[in-house]
Design a protein around this motif. Structure first.
Motif, PDB file in Angstrom:
ATOM      1  N   GLU A   7       8.850  10.010 -10.159  1.00 37.56           N
ATOM      2  CA  GLU A   7       8.037  10.899  -9.332  1.00 37.56           C
ATOM      3  C   GLU A   7       6.543  10.664  -9.592  1.00 37.56           C
ATOM      4  O   GLU A   7       5.723  10.694  -8.666  1.00 37.56           O
ATOM      5  CB  GLU A   7       8.404  12.354  -9.615  1.00 37.56           C
ATOM      6  N   THR A   8       6.190  10.422 -10.847  1.00 35.54           N
ATOM      7  CA  THR A   8       4.805  10.134 -11.198  1.00 35.54           C
ATOM      8  C   THR A   8       4.366   8.818 -10.567  1.00 35.54           C
ATOM      9  O   THR A   8       3.265   8.714 -10.010  1.00 35.54           O
ATOM     10  CB  THR A   8       4.637  10.070 -12.725  1.00 35.54           C
ATOM     11  N   PHE A   9       5.209   7.812 -10.645  1.00 33.72           N
ATOM     12  CA  PHE A   9       4.911   6.513 -10.031  1.00 33.72           C
ATOM     13  C   PHE A   9       4.674   6.672  -8.528  1.00 33.72           C
ATOM     14  O   PHE A   9       3.704   6.135  -7.976  1.00 33.72           O
ATOM     15  CB  PHE A   9       6.071   5.539 -10.295  1.00 33.72           C
ATOM     16  N   LEU A  10       5.523   7.421  -7.856  1.00 32.40           N
ATOM     17  CA  LEU A  10       5.377   7.622  -6.421  1.00 32.40           C
ATOM     18  C   LEU A  10       4.080   8.359  -6.098  1.00 32.40           C
ATOM     19  O   LEU A  10       3.406   8.043  -5.105  1.00 32.40           O
ATOM     20  CB  LEU A  10       6.574   8.405  -5.874  1.00 32.40           C
ATOM     21  N   SER A  11       3.718   9.318  -6.917  1.00 35.56           N
ATOM     22  CA  SER A  11       2.475  10.056  -6.684  1.00 35.56           C
ATOM     23  C   SER A  11       1.261   9.154  -6.873  1.00 35.56           C
ATOM     24  O   SER A  11       0.301   9.214  -6.095  1.00 35.56           O
ATOM     25  CB  SER A  11       2.391  11.259  -7.628  1.00 35.56           C
ATOM     26  N   VAL A  12       1.283   8.302  -7.889  1.00 36.48           N
ATOM     27  CA  VAL A  12       0.171   7.374  -8.121  1.00 36.48           C
ATOM     28  C   VAL A  12       0.020   6.421  -6.944  1.00 36.48           C
ATOM     29  O   VAL A  12      -1.089   6.165  -6.462  1.00 36.48           O
ATOM     30  CB  VAL A  12       0.385   6.594  -9.430  1.00 36.48           C
ATOM     31  N   VAL A  13       1.137   5.897  -6.455  1.00 37.30           N
ATOM     32  CA  VAL A  13       1.082   4.979  -5.313  1.00 37.30           C
ATOM     33  C   VAL A  13       0.564   5.692  -4.075  1.00 37.30           C
ATOM     34  O   VAL A  13      -0.263   5.168  -3.325  1.00 37.30           O
ATOM     35  CB  VAL A  13       2.475   4.371  -5.042  1.00 37.30           C
ATOM     36  N   GLU A  14       1.036   6.905  -3.860  1.00 41.30           N
ATOM     37  CA  GLU A  14       0.624   7.651  -2.671  1.00 41.30           C
ATOM     38  C   GLU A  14      -0.863   7.935  -2.666  1.00 41.30           C
ATOM     39  O   GLU A  14      -1.534   7.810  -1.636  1.00 41.30           O
ATOM     40  CB  GLU A  14       1.402   8.964  -2.588  1.00 41.30           C
ATOM     41  N   HIS A  15      -1.414   8.305  -3.830  1.00 40.22           N
ATOM     42  CA  HIS A  15      -2.818   8.717  -3.892  1.00 40.22           C
ATOM     43  C   HIS A  15      -3.755   7.598  -4.334  1.00 40.22           C
ATOM     44  O   HIS A  15      -4.980   7.747  -4.236  1.00 40.22           O
ATOM     45  CB  HIS A  15      -2.966   9.922  -4.814  1.00 40.22           C
ATOM     46  N   LEU A  48       1.943  -1.390 -11.512  1.00 42.09           N
ATOM     47  CA  LEU A  48       0.664  -1.054 -10.901  1.00 42.09           C
ATOM     48  C   LEU A  48      -0.387  -2.086 -11.280  1.00 42.09           C
ATOM     49  O   LEU A  48      -0.355  -2.643 -12.391  1.00 42.09           O
ATOM     50  CB  LEU A  48       0.196   0.337 -11.345  1.00 42.09           C
ATOM     51  N   ALA A  49      -1.321  -2.332 -10.380  1.00 43.44           N
ATOM     52  CA  ALA A  49      -2.445  -3.225 -10.644  1.00 43.44           C
ATOM     53  C   ALA A  49      -3.722  -2.535 -10.196  1.00 43.44           C
ATOM     54  O   ALA A  49      -3.732  -1.831  -9.184  1.00 43.44           O
ATOM     55  CB  ALA A  49      -2.268  -4.553  -9.902  1.00 43.44           C
ATOM     56  N   ARG A  50      -4.794  -2.724 -10.938  1.00 45.89           N
ATOM     57  CA  ARG A  50      -6.069  -2.106 -10.581  1.00 45.89           C
ATOM     58  C   ARG A  50      -6.757  -2.918  -9.480  1.00 45.89           C
ATOM     59  O   ARG A  50      -6.748  -4.138  -9.492  1.00 45.89           O
ATOM     60  CB  ARG A  50      -6.981  -1.997 -11.791  1.00 45.89           C
ATOM     61  N   ALA A  51      -7.385  -2.197  -8.544  1.00 41.08           N
ATOM     62  CA  ALA A  51      -8.178  -2.811  -7.482  1.00 41.08           C
ATOM     63  C   ALA A  51      -9.465  -2.004  -7.377  1.00 41.08           C
ATOM     64  O   ALA A  51      -9.568  -1.063  -6.586  1.00 41.08           O
ATOM     65  CB  ALA A  51      -7.424  -2.807  -6.162  1.00 41.08           C
ATOM     66  N   GLY A  52     -10.450  -2.340  -8.204  1.00 37.71           N
ATOM     67  CA  GLY A  52     -11.658  -1.525  -8.303  1.00 37.71           C
ATOM     68  C   GLY A  52     -11.340  -0.207  -8.978  1.00 37.71           C
ATOM     69  O   GLY A  52     -10.740  -0.186 -10.058  1.00 37.71           O
ATOM     70  N   LYS A  53     -11.705   0.900  -8.316  1.00 40.70           N
ATOM     71  CA  LYS A  53     -11.404   2.218  -8.866  1.00 40.70           C
ATOM     72  C   LYS A  53     -10.013   2.706  -8.472  1.00 40.70           C
ATOM     73  O   LYS A  53      -9.585   3.754  -8.918  1.00 40.70           O
ATOM     74  CB  LYS A  53     -12.457   3.228  -8.397  1.00 40.70           C
ATOM     75  N   GLN A  54      -9.354   1.949  -7.616  1.00 39.81           N
ATOM     76  CA  GLN A  54      -8.033   2.342  -7.141  1.00 39.81           C
ATOM     77  C   GLN A  54      -6.952   1.545  -7.859  1.00 39.81           C
ATOM     78  O   GLN A  54      -7.232   0.551  -8.545  1.00 39.81           O
ATOM     79  CB  GLN A  54      -7.928   2.098  -5.625  1.00 39.81           C
ATOM     80  N   VAL A  55      -5.729   1.995  -7.726  1.00 39.11           N
ATOM     81  CA  VAL A  55      -4.587   1.230  -8.217  1.00 39.11           C
ATOM     82  C   VAL A  55      -3.640   1.006  -7.040  1.00 39.11           C
ATOM     83  O   VAL A  55      -3.600   1.799  -6.101  1.00 39.11           O
ATOM     84  CB  VAL A  55      -3.842   1.952  -9.363  1.00 39.11           C
ATOM     85  N   ARG A  56      -2.935  -0.088  -7.089  1.00 40.14           N
ATOM     86  CA  ARG A  56      -1.980  -0.416  -6.034  1.00 40.14           C
ATOM     87  C   ARG A  56      -0.716  -0.951  -6.689  1.00 40.14           C
ATOM     88  O   ARG A  56      -0.757  -1.466  -7.815  1.00 40.14           O
ATOM     89  CB  ARG A  56      -2.549  -1.450  -5.068  1.00 40.14           C
ATOM     90  N   PRO A  57       0.407  -0.849  -6.017  1.00 36.11           N
ATOM     91  CA  PRO A  57       1.648  -1.357  -6.601  1.00 36.11           C
ATOM     92  C   PRO A  57       1.662  -2.883  -6.647  1.00 36.11           C
ATOM     93  O   PRO A  57       1.162  -3.550  -5.733  1.00 36.11           O
ATOM     94  CB  PRO A  57       2.731  -0.824  -5.659  1.00 36.11           C
ATOM     95  N   THR A  58       2.205  -3.421  -7.719  1.00 39.14           N
ATOM     96  CA  THR A  58       2.441  -4.856  -7.802  1.00 39.14           C
ATOM     97  C   THR A  58       3.628  -5.210  -6.902  1.00 39.14           C
ATOM     98  O   THR A  58       4.223  -4.341  -6.263  1.00 39.14           O
ATOM     99  CB  THR A  58       2.755  -5.265  -9.249  1.00 39.14           C
ATOM    100  N   GLU A  59       3.985  -6.488  -6.872  1.00 43.85           N
ATOM    101  CA  GLU A  59       5.161  -6.880  -6.086  1.00 43.85           C
ATOM    102  C   GLU A  59       6.405  -6.163  -6.605  1.00 43.85           C
ATOM    103  O   GLU A  59       7.255  -5.730  -5.823  1.00 43.85           O
ATOM    104  CB  GLU A  59       5.359  -8.397  -6.146  1.00 43.85           C
ATOM    105  N   ALA A  60       6.493  -6.034  -7.937  1.00 46.06           N
ATOM    106  CA  ALA A  60       7.636  -5.311  -8.509  1.00 46.06           C
ATOM    107  C   ALA A  60       7.581  -3.836  -8.134  1.00 46.06           C
ATOM    108  O   ALA A  60       8.607  -3.208  -7.836  1.00 46.06           O
ATOM    109  CB  ALA A  60       7.652  -5.475 -10.021  1.00 46.06           C
TER     110      ALA A  60
END
Length: 284
Positions: A7-15, A48-60
């Motif tokens: 649930e935490t992972f999904l919230s991080v990806v969403e926001h 997760l991978a950092r993209a500046g101040k944001q994070v985005r999901p890796t391929e995995a």
């Protein structure tokens, strides 16, 4: 595997941000980071991978996104079935902005008085976004504009409010003919990407009118402020108050048969939270 980590992972990806996910979950950023580290350690690869101040999901991370949603949804459904005879649980509700301020406050007060043990999570968004969130299982129920297409038999609909479309004009233009104004005044369009905006466009098309359009917005509150400041006129639904403070625009009825935006509750037939959804409908 801890479903709360998923649930935490999904919230991080969403926001797109650990701090924002922490705020939404009521945790500290450090706790969110620890959960993500534990989940990545259990799965065996970075998610997760950092993209500046944001994070985005890796391929995995992208690969497990939908399975994670299914697992957390099923785990939550199990908890709800176990509590089926108790007035408790969590209701994840999506709501459009005007319903969020005009309809929900009193309804949530009524719901809390009746079912004090029920926790409510509210996701704001447009009707199209909330419809998608309902389909993906991110929310249990949506308070939105009635979709402009036939609903499948798997979906349930309960109307909550009917809002006629009106012409909103600066106060100085009150009493003028709406058709004359459409031929002379700049037009602020309610975004055609919204279902309510499509209703307004349908009225214009039916009357063969092409206004002097110069601005298109998807926020009704912002449109009302701009009209009030004399920046143009608009066609939009007469939504439930409160309206933005200081708006002094005039409401003019549109010629012809009334055109209505219907607001209601949409959910999946047989959903585990159906009892809570029915209580919300009664509260509305």
């Amino acid at each position: 595997m801890e479903t709360r980590f998923l649930e935490t992972f999904l919230s991080v990806v969403e926001h797109g941000s650990l701090p924002e996910a922490a705020r939404r979950l009521g945790l500290t950023p450090a706790a969110v980071s620890q959960r993500m580290q534990a989940l990545e350690g259990e799965i065996g690869t970075p998610l997760l991978a950092r993209a500046g101040k944001q994070v985005r999901p890796t391929e995995a991370g992208l690969a497990i996104l939908e399975p994670a949603r299914r697992v957390t949804s099923e785990a939550r459904a199990l908890r709800l079935h176990a509590l089926a005879d108790q007035p408790a649980g969590e209701l994840r509700l999506g709501a459009i902005s005007t319903a969020l301020t005009g309809l929900l406050p009193q309804a949530l007060l009524n719901l809390r008085q009746r079912l004090p043990e029920v926790a409510v999570f509210v996701l704001p968004g447009s009707s199209t976004d909330l419809h998608a969130a309902l389909g993906s299982g991110r929310i249990d129920v949506a308070l939105l504009v009635r979709p402009p297409f036939n609903l499948p038999k798997s979906r349930m609909w309960a109307p909550a409010r009917r809002e006629p479309l009106i012409m909103l004009v600066p106060s100085a233009l009150a009493g003028h003919d709406p058709l004359d104004l459409l031929g002379s005044e700049p037009f602020i369009r309610y975004d055609r990407g919204n279902w309510g905006g499509q209703l307004a466009q349908g009225w214009l098309d039916a009357h063969g009118i092409r206004p002097h359009e110069w601005l298109e917005l998807d926020q009704l509150e912002a449109i009302s402020v701009m009209v009030s400041r004399g920046l143009g006129i608009s066609i939009l639904p007469d939504w439930a108050p409160p309206w933005p403070e200081g708006v002094t625009a005039a409401r003019l009825p549109l010629p012809g048969p009334p055109l209505v935006r219907e607001i209601g509750v949409l959910w999946e037939r047989g959903h585990p939270t159906t009892r809570l959804i029915q209580a919300l409908i009664e509260a509305l």
